[in-house]
Design a protein around this motif. Structure first.
Motif, PDB file in Angstrom:
ATOM      1  N   GLN A 204      79.557  53.957  28.297  1.00 38.19           N
ATOM      2  CA  GLN A 204      78.860  54.807  27.358  1.00 38.19           C
ATOM      3  C   GLN A 204      78.213  56.118  27.836  1.00 38.19           C
ATOM      4  O   GLN A 204      77.134  56.415  27.168  1.00 38.19           O
ATOM      5  CB  GLN A 204      78.066  54.170  26.270  1.00 38.19           C
ATOM      6  CG  GLN A 204      78.936  53.031  25.474  1.00 38.19           C
ATOM      7  CD  GLN A 204      80.134  53.631  24.544  1.00 38.19           C
ATOM      8  OE1 GLN A 204      80.344  54.679  24.749  1.00 38.19           O
ATOM      9  NE2 GLN A 204      80.589  52.801  23.733  1.00 38.19           N
ATOM     10  N   VAL A 205      78.560  56.495  29.142  1.00 38.09           N
ATOM     11  CA  VAL A 205      77.734  57.557  29.631  1.00 38.09           C
ATOM     12  C   VAL A 205      78.727  58.860  29.699  1.00 38.09           C
ATOM     13  O   VAL A 205      79.885  58.889  30.047  1.00 38.09           O
ATOM     14  CB  VAL A 205      77.236  57.107  30.915  1.00 38.09           C
ATOM     15  CG1 VAL A 205      75.998  56.420  30.808  1.00 38.09           C
ATOM     16  CG2 VAL A 205      78.182  56.566  31.916  1.00 38.09           C
ATOM     17  N   SER A 206      78.143  59.799  29.526  1.00 39.07           N
ATOM     18  CA  SER A 206      78.811  61.264  29.283  1.00 39.07           C
ATOM     19  C   SER A 206      78.691  61.824  30.792  1.00 39.07           C
ATOM     20  O   SER A 206      78.119  61.338  31.776  1.00 39.07           O
ATOM     21  CB  SER A 206      78.444  62.315  28.548  1.00 39.07           C
ATOM     22  OG  SER A 206      76.891  62.885  28.836  1.00 39.07           O
ATOM     23  N   TRP A 207      79.558  62.597  31.102  1.00 43.13           N
ATOM     24  CA  TRP A 207      79.918  63.548  32.151  1.00 43.13           C
ATOM     25  C   TRP A 207      78.265  64.103  32.467  1.00 43.13           C
ATOM     26  O   TRP A 207      77.930  64.019  33.707  1.00 43.13           O
ATOM     27  CB  TRP A 207      80.732  64.536  32.438  1.00 43.13           C
ATOM     28  CG  TRP A 207      80.794  65.152  33.667  1.00 43.13           C
ATOM     29  CD1 TRP A 207      81.682  65.104  34.843  1.00 43.13           C
ATOM     30  CD2 TRP A 207      80.199  66.580  34.107  1.00 43.13           C
ATOM     31  NE1 TRP A 207      81.561  65.920  35.721  1.00 43.13           N
ATOM     32  CE2 TRP A 207      80.692  66.769  35.250  1.00 43.13           C
ATOM     33  CE3 TRP A 207      79.304  67.549  33.482  1.00 43.13           C
ATOM     34  CZ2 TRP A 207      80.120  68.004  36.170  1.00 43.13           C
ATOM     35  CZ3 TRP A 207      78.759  68.405  33.919  1.00 43.13           C
ATOM     36  CH2 TRP A 207      79.409  68.816  35.322  1.00 43.13           C
ATOM     37  N   TYR A 208      77.804  64.453  31.700  1.00 40.58           N
ATOM     38  CA  TYR A 208      76.219  65.179  31.764  1.00 40.58           C
ATOM     39  C   TYR A 208      75.320  64.114  32.327  1.00 40.58           C
ATOM     40  O   TYR A 208      74.230  64.388  32.951  1.00 40.58           O
ATOM     41  CB  TYR A 208      75.711  66.013  30.472  1.00 40.58           C
ATOM     42  CG  TYR A 208      76.570  67.104  30.124  1.00 40.58           C
ATOM     43  CD1 TYR A 208      76.581  68.225  30.796  1.00 40.58           C
ATOM     44  CD2 TYR A 208      77.584  67.074  28.899  1.00 40.58           C
ATOM     45  CE1 TYR A 208      77.676  69.226  30.598  1.00 40.58           C
ATOM     46  CE2 TYR A 208      78.266  67.975  28.870  1.00 40.58           C
ATOM     47  CZ  TYR A 208      78.208  69.126  29.121  1.00 40.58           C
ATOM     48  OH  TYR A 208      79.038  70.095  29.065  1.00 40.58           O
ATOM     49  N   ASP A 209      75.294  62.929  31.438  1.00 38.93           N
ATOM     50  CA  ASP A 209      74.620  61.763  31.825  1.00 38.93           C
ATOM     51  C   ASP A 209      74.745  61.069  33.288  1.00 38.93           C
ATOM     52  O   ASP A 209      73.758  61.177  34.152  1.00 38.93           O
ATOM     53  CB  ASP A 209      74.795  60.427  31.045  1.00 38.93           C
ATOM     54  CG  ASP A 209      74.715  60.758  29.450  1.00 38.93           C
ATOM     55  OD1 ASP A 209      73.877  61.831  29.367  1.00 38.93           O
ATOM     56  OD2 ASP A 209      75.463  60.009  28.727  1.00 38.93           O
ATOM     57  N   ALA A 210      76.175  61.335  33.935  1.00 39.74           N
ATOM     58  CA  ALA A 210      76.326  60.888  35.400  1.00 39.74           C
ATOM     59  C   ALA A 210      75.808  61.956  36.241  1.00 39.74           C
ATOM     60  O   ALA A 210      75.373  61.712  37.273  1.00 39.74           O
ATOM     61  CB  ALA A 210      77.955  60.900  35.363  1.00 39.74           C
ATOM     62  N   VAL A 211      75.955  63.265  35.854  1.00 37.50           N
ATOM     63  CA  VAL A 211      75.376  64.365  36.804  1.00 37.50           C
ATOM     64  C   VAL A 211      73.860  64.127  36.491  1.00 37.50           C
ATOM     65  O   VAL A 211      73.316  64.213  37.979  1.00 37.50           O
ATOM     66  CB  VAL A 211      75.759  65.647  36.224  1.00 37.50           C
ATOM     67  CG1 VAL A 211      75.038  66.845  36.753  1.00 37.50           C
ATOM     68  CG2 VAL A 211      77.245  65.997  36.349  1.00 37.50           C
ATOM     69  N   ALA A 212      73.075  63.974  35.618  1.00 34.66           N
ATOM     70  CA  ALA A 212      71.786  63.830  35.584  1.00 34.66           C
ATOM     71  C   ALA A 212      71.258  62.604  36.689  1.00 34.66           C
ATOM     72  O   ALA A 212      70.398  62.741  37.206  1.00 34.66           O
ATOM     73  CB  ALA A 212      71.212  63.569  34.189  1.00 34.66           C
ATOM     74  N   TYR A 213      71.777  61.436  36.394  1.00 38.30           N
ATOM     75  CA  TYR A 213      71.613  60.401  37.371  1.00 38.30           C
ATOM     76  C   TYR A 213      71.854  60.811  38.977  1.00 38.30           C
ATOM     77  O   TYR A 213      70.735  60.555  39.613  1.00 38.30           O
ATOM     78  CB  TYR A 213      72.325  59.164  37.104  1.00 38.30           C
ATOM     79  CG  TYR A 213      72.324  57.950  37.872  1.00 38.30           C
ATOM     80  CD1 TYR A 213      71.290  56.861  37.760  1.00 38.30           C
ATOM     81  CD2 TYR A 213      72.847  57.918  39.243  1.00 38.30           C
ATOM     82  CE1 TYR A 213      71.209  55.879  38.391  1.00 38.30           C
ATOM     83  CE2 TYR A 213      72.841  57.110  40.066  1.00 38.30           C
ATOM     84  CZ  TYR A 213      71.962  55.784  39.509  1.00 38.30           C
ATOM     85  OH  TYR A 213      71.683  54.782  40.873  1.00 38.30           O
TER      86      TYR A 213
END
Length: 395
Positions: A204-213
């Motif tokens: 349930q993580v978006s591409w933006y969430d992955a980039v932020a991490y």
């Protein structure tokens, strides 16, 4: 963008407006993923591989340094990316020669426990946890599209839901539903939890969430070429990341779907749904779950014809992907590449746990079978998690 969210929600709630619902079928293909033949002589491949090896002498020296925690050294080199196998999707063809430099890669997908540390340190709020901004959304809709009720703009995400019996496999809405309150802490909705699933891949993580991490961890997402090179584990043009036999010696090598899809996963491989990372054998580079379990975000924009364009070059060196996205099935929705397939993959529906398989997904998409892992370039092995130097995050 949140175009996919409102389309998905309205389909499953039966209607925000006709213009959205008429196009939703293509949206689901984008979310879940759904040529010419390149002839490369053995001599050309061998020569290019030799060049890649010589060019990586210094890069291979990185492996002798202290490895970043939880990462494996991927030596780099030349390989055939994509496939010419007729039993594949058109967007995987043709095979073409690619060369990548060495890099470090997480040995497994980012887990719930690891993502929780990131959220605790930064206060980050994921895409699925944020309400949809109507003013931004309306820019992507046909003029005159009416504003839906505010309840339709509430945070939520797409959740896989088994059907009660066999259904046509060309209607993805039969097994996906929009669930308010679904997010990384509650993958299947408010009644679910990650308690006891700390070592499962975060979903349930978006591409933006992955980039932020990745930014917080001092890393980045892999390019599609890096991901596929690493997934192949040193094997050349094999159907799976472990070879050509799906079950060598009768052993399951990845978390995939057994049984009638999408009715019931019998769990013959030991798991129905996601599995803890590292439950299946590692590939030749010591990487786990490069096939099945969850789809994994890459940094590249997605184009259906990306491999055709790449094949027109002699050798693609460290390709970063297309300059823009294009999917004729959803031409107004930019997409990023996801690789690896998931626990939902089944021969009757798809075999996207093959290393050449690729799909395009809108970058603000989250679902219950999409996660990610990170890389560090070979010349930078210093991983910093100093929150004082990290960018600010939405709270």
């Amino acid at each position: 963008m949140h175009f996919w969210r409102i389309k998905g929600q309205r389909l499953l709630a039966r209607g925000v407006c006709a213009s959205i619902s008429n196009r939703v079928r293509w949206l689901f293909f984008g979310i879940l993923g759904m040529g010419s033949v390149l002839l490369v002589s053995v001599a050309t491949i061998a020569g290019s591989s030799a060049t890649g090896s010589n060019g990586n002498q210094a890069s291979r020296g990185e492996a002798s340094r202290g490895a970043p925690p939880g990462m494996a050294w991927i030596p780099g080199g030349a390989f055939l990316m994509g496939t010419n196998d007729k039993e594949s999707f058109p967007n995987e063809r043709p095979a073409h020669l690619v060369q990548v430099r060495g890099f470090w890669m997480d040995v497994h997908d980012v887990t719930n426990a690891e993502f929780a540390k990131f959220v605790e340190a930064t206060g980050y709020v994921t895409t699925a946890e944020r309400p949809i901004n109507w003013e931004e959304l309306r820019k992507q809709l046909p003029p005159g599209t009416p504003k839906p009720d505010d309840s339709a703009l509430a945070p939520g995400s797409l959740v896989f839901t088994p059907t009660s019996g066999p259904v046509p496999l060309n209607d993805l809405s039969a097994w996906w539903r929009w669930v308010k309150g679904a997010g990384w802490r509650h993958p299947e909705g408010p009644g679910s939890s990650i308690q006891g699933r700390e070592n499962h891949p975060v979903v349930q993580v978006s591409w933006y969430d992955a980039v932020a991490y990745a930014q917080w961890a001092g890393k980045r997402l892999p390019t599609e070429a890096e991901w596929e090179f690493a997934a192949r584990g040193g094997l050349e043009s094999k159907r799976y990341v472990w070879g050509d036999d799906f079950r060598p010696g009768g052993r399951y090598m990845a978390n995939t779907w057994q049984g009638v899809f999408p009715v019931r996963d019998t769990g013959e491989d030991g798991f129905a749904g996601t599995s803890p990372v590292g439950c299946f054998p590692a590939n030749g580079y010591g990487l786990y779950d490069m096939a099945g379990n969850v789809w994994q975000w890459c940094s590249d924009w997605y184009r259906v014809d990306a491999h055709i364009e790449a094949a027109s070059q002699n050798v693609c060196r460290d390709p970063a992907g297309p300059a823009e996205s294009y999917d004729p099935g959803e031409p107004y929705s930019p997409k990023r590449v996801v690789k690896g397939g998931s626990f939902l993959c089944n021969p009757s529906y798809c075999e996207s746990y093959r290393p050449s398989a690729r799909r395009g997904t809108p970058p603000d998409t989250g679902s219950s079978h999409t996660g990610f892992r990170c890389v560090i370039p070979g010349d930078d092995t210093q991983v910093s998690r100093s929150t004082e130097s990290q960018p600010s995050f939405t709270k």
